[in-house]
Design a protein around this motif. Structure first.
Motif, PDB file in Angstrom:
ATOM      1  N   THR A  42       0.844  -1.192   0.000  1.00 42.99           N
ATOM      2  CA  THR A  42       0.000   0.000   0.000  1.00 42.99           C
ATOM      3  C   THR A  42       0.878   1.241   0.000  1.00 42.99           C
ATOM      4  O   THR A  42       1.736   1.404   0.861  1.00 42.99           O
ATOM      5  N   SER A  43       0.624   2.096  -0.971  1.00 43.17           N
ATOM      6  CA  SER A  43       1.346   3.353  -1.075  1.00 43.17           C
ATOM      7  C   SER A  43       0.558   4.463  -0.393  1.00 43.17           C
ATOM      8  O   SER A  43       1.122   5.273   0.335  1.00 43.17           O
ATOM      9  N   LEU A  44      -0.766   4.488  -0.636  1.00 49.71           N
ATOM     10  CA  LEU A  44      -1.604   5.543  -0.092  1.00 49.71           C
ATOM     11  C   LEU A  44      -3.069   5.122  -0.164  1.00 49.71           C
ATOM     12  O   LEU A  44      -3.455   4.386  -1.069  1.00 49.71           O
ATOM     13  N   THR A  45      -3.864   5.597   0.774  1.00 47.50           N
ATOM     14  CA  THR A  45      -5.316   5.423   0.740  1.00 47.50           C
ATOM     15  C   THR A  45      -5.943   6.788   0.948  1.00 47.50           C
ATOM     16  O   THR A  45      -5.296   7.705   1.456  1.00 47.50           O
ATOM     17  N   GLY A  46      -7.209   6.925   0.563  1.00 50.16           N
ATOM     18  CA  GLY A  46      -7.849   8.208   0.775  1.00 50.16           C
ATOM     19  C   GLY A  46      -9.273   8.280   0.286  1.00 50.16           C
ATOM     20  O   GLY A  46      -9.888   7.269  -0.064  1.00 50.16           O
ATOM     21  N   LYS A  47      -9.778   9.525   0.243  1.00 50.86           N
ATOM     22  CA  LYS A  47     -11.159   9.796  -0.158  1.00 50.86           C
ATOM     23  C   LYS A  47     -11.238  10.703  -1.375  1.00 50.86           C
ATOM     24  O   LYS A  47     -12.154  10.585  -2.176  1.00 50.86           O
ATOM     25  N   ASP A  48     -10.283  11.615  -1.528  1.00 44.15           N
ATOM     26  CA  ASP A  48     -10.320  12.638  -2.560  1.00 44.15           C
ATOM     27  C   ASP A  48      -9.866  12.082  -3.912  1.00 44.15           C
ATOM     28  O   ASP A  48      -8.768  11.521  -4.023  1.00 44.15           O
ATOM     29  N   PHE A  49     -10.706  12.242  -4.947  1.00 44.54           N
ATOM     30  CA  PHE A  49     -10.381  11.677  -6.253  1.00 44.54           C
ATOM     31  C   PHE A  49      -9.150  12.325  -6.881  1.00 44.54           C
ATOM     32  O   PHE A  49      -8.348  11.637  -7.529  1.00 44.54           O
ATOM     33  N   GLU A  50      -8.963  13.616  -6.723  1.00 49.56           N
ATOM     34  CA  GLU A  50      -7.806  14.279  -7.333  1.00 49.56           C
ATOM     35  C   GLU A  50      -6.493  13.750  -6.744  1.00 49.56           C
ATOM     36  O   GLU A  50      -5.503  13.607  -7.465  1.00 49.56           O
ATOM     37  N   THR A  51      -6.489  13.457  -5.455  1.00 46.25           N
ATOM     38  CA  THR A  51      -5.296  12.867  -4.834  1.00 46.25           C
ATOM     39  C   THR A  51      -5.060  11.462  -5.393  1.00 46.25           C
ATOM     40  O   THR A  51      -3.925  11.069  -5.661  1.00 46.25           O
ATOM     41  N   PHE A  52      -6.145  10.711  -5.570  1.00 43.06           N
ATOM     42  CA  PHE A  52      -6.066   9.379  -6.178  1.00 43.06           C
ATOM     43  C   PHE A  52      -5.442   9.474  -7.567  1.00 43.06           C
ATOM     44  O   PHE A  52      -4.456   8.801  -7.875  1.00 43.06           O
ATOM     45  N   LYS A  53      -5.978  10.331  -8.393  1.00 42.67           N
ATOM     46  CA  LYS A  53      -5.517  10.480  -9.770  1.00 42.67           C
ATOM     47  C   LYS A  53      -4.048  10.899  -9.844  1.00 42.67           C
ATOM     48  O   LYS A  53      -3.308  10.466 -10.724  1.00 42.67           O
ATOM     49  N   ALA A  54      -3.613  11.716  -8.899  1.00 44.74           N
ATOM     50  CA  ALA A  54      -2.230  12.210  -8.883  1.00 44.74           C
ATOM     51  C   ALA A  54      -1.208  11.096  -8.639  1.00 44.74           C
ATOM     52  O   ALA A  54      -0.011  11.293  -8.885  1.00 44.74           O
ATOM     53  N   GLN A  55      -1.656   9.928  -8.194  1.00 42.61           N
ATOM     54  CA  GLN A  55      -0.746   8.819  -7.927  1.00 42.61           C
ATOM     55  C   GLN A  55      -0.222   8.170  -9.204  1.00 42.61           C
ATOM     56  O   GLN A  55       0.735   7.405  -9.175  1.00 42.61           O
ATOM     57  N   PHE A  56      -0.875   8.460 -10.339  1.00 39.20           N
ATOM     58  CA  PHE A  56      -0.568   7.775 -11.588  1.00 39.20           C
ATOM     59  C   PHE A  56       0.225   8.688 -12.515  1.00 39.20           C
ATOM     60  O   PHE A  56      -0.323   9.575 -13.142  1.00 39.20           O
ATOM     61  N   THR A  57       1.526   8.440 -12.539  1.00 39.11           N
ATOM     62  CA  THR A  57       2.421   9.226 -13.390  1.00 39.11           C
ATOM     63  C   THR A  57       3.054   8.297 -14.424  1.00 39.11           C
ATOM     64  O   THR A  57       2.976   7.063 -14.308  1.00 39.11           O
ATOM     65  N   ASP A  58       3.700   8.881 -15.404  1.00 38.22           N
ATOM     66  CA  ASP A  58       4.326   8.101 -16.475  1.00 38.22           C
ATOM     67  C   ASP A  58       5.460   7.202 -15.995  1.00 38.22           C
ATOM     68  O   ASP A  58       5.821   6.253 -16.675  1.00 38.22           O
ATOM     69  N   GLU A  59       6.004   7.486 -14.829  1.00 43.56           N
ATOM     70  CA  GLU A  59       7.179   6.761 -14.362  1.00 43.56           C
ATOM     71  C   GLU A  59       6.865   5.564 -13.468  1.00 43.56           C
ATOM     72  O   GLU A  59       7.786   4.869 -13.057  1.00 43.56           O
ATOM     73  N   VAL A  60       5.594   5.338 -13.149  1.00 37.89           N
ATOM     74  CA  VAL A  60       5.288   4.293 -12.172  1.00 37.89           C
ATOM     75  C   VAL A  60       4.370   3.215 -12.734  1.00 37.89           C
ATOM     76  O   VAL A  60       3.634   3.424 -13.696  1.00 37.89           O
TER      77      VAL A  60
END
Length: 136
Positions: A42-60
């Protein structure tokens, strides 16, 4: 880690996150799993969709478990365009193992396009999987 799995997955961590998300009184809407020190956990959990979306970058490379508002879950594999090929191969191989831990989901998706990661698109994918056209 589970010795039956040839890939490094923190089984206890993933199961605990799954159980936390699926608890009746949980307000956690999503979890992201990434390679941390060579182990998928687990890297991160949460409620906010924008924070969720920010986890997905081209490098990961990452897995995600997302709960829609009506209590339906989606399992996602994100493969960033610039992610190391070895991580992409390892993630593809470990996906069935993770799905044996995270069993509660109505749809699975694989993407490397950030435009695919939005609530409307995810809802439409689930509706289509259920056979609900919604005018599409």
């Amino acid at each position: 880690m589970d010795s039956a799995n040839p890939h490094p997955v923190d089984t206890e961590d993933v199961k605990a996150t799954h159980d936390k998300m699926t608890a009746i009184d949980s307000d956690v809407k999503w979890a992201v799993f990434k390679f941390v020190g060579g182990t998928m956990k687990t890297s991160l959990t949460g409620k906010d969709f924008e924070t969720f979306k920010a986890q997905f970058t081209d490098e990961v490379v990452a897995f995600a478990y997302y709960r829609l508002d009506h209590g339906v879950y989606v399992f996602m594999l994100w493969t960033g365009e610039k992610a190391p090929p070895t991580d992409k191969i390892a993630a593809t191989a470990m996906q069935p193992f993770l799905q044996s831990i995270i069993k509660t989901f109505a749809h699975e998706m694989k993407t490397s396009k950030i435009d695919d990661v939005n609530p409307d698109n995810i809802s439409k994918l689930v509706d289509n999987a259920k056979g609900i056209s919604g005018g599409l």
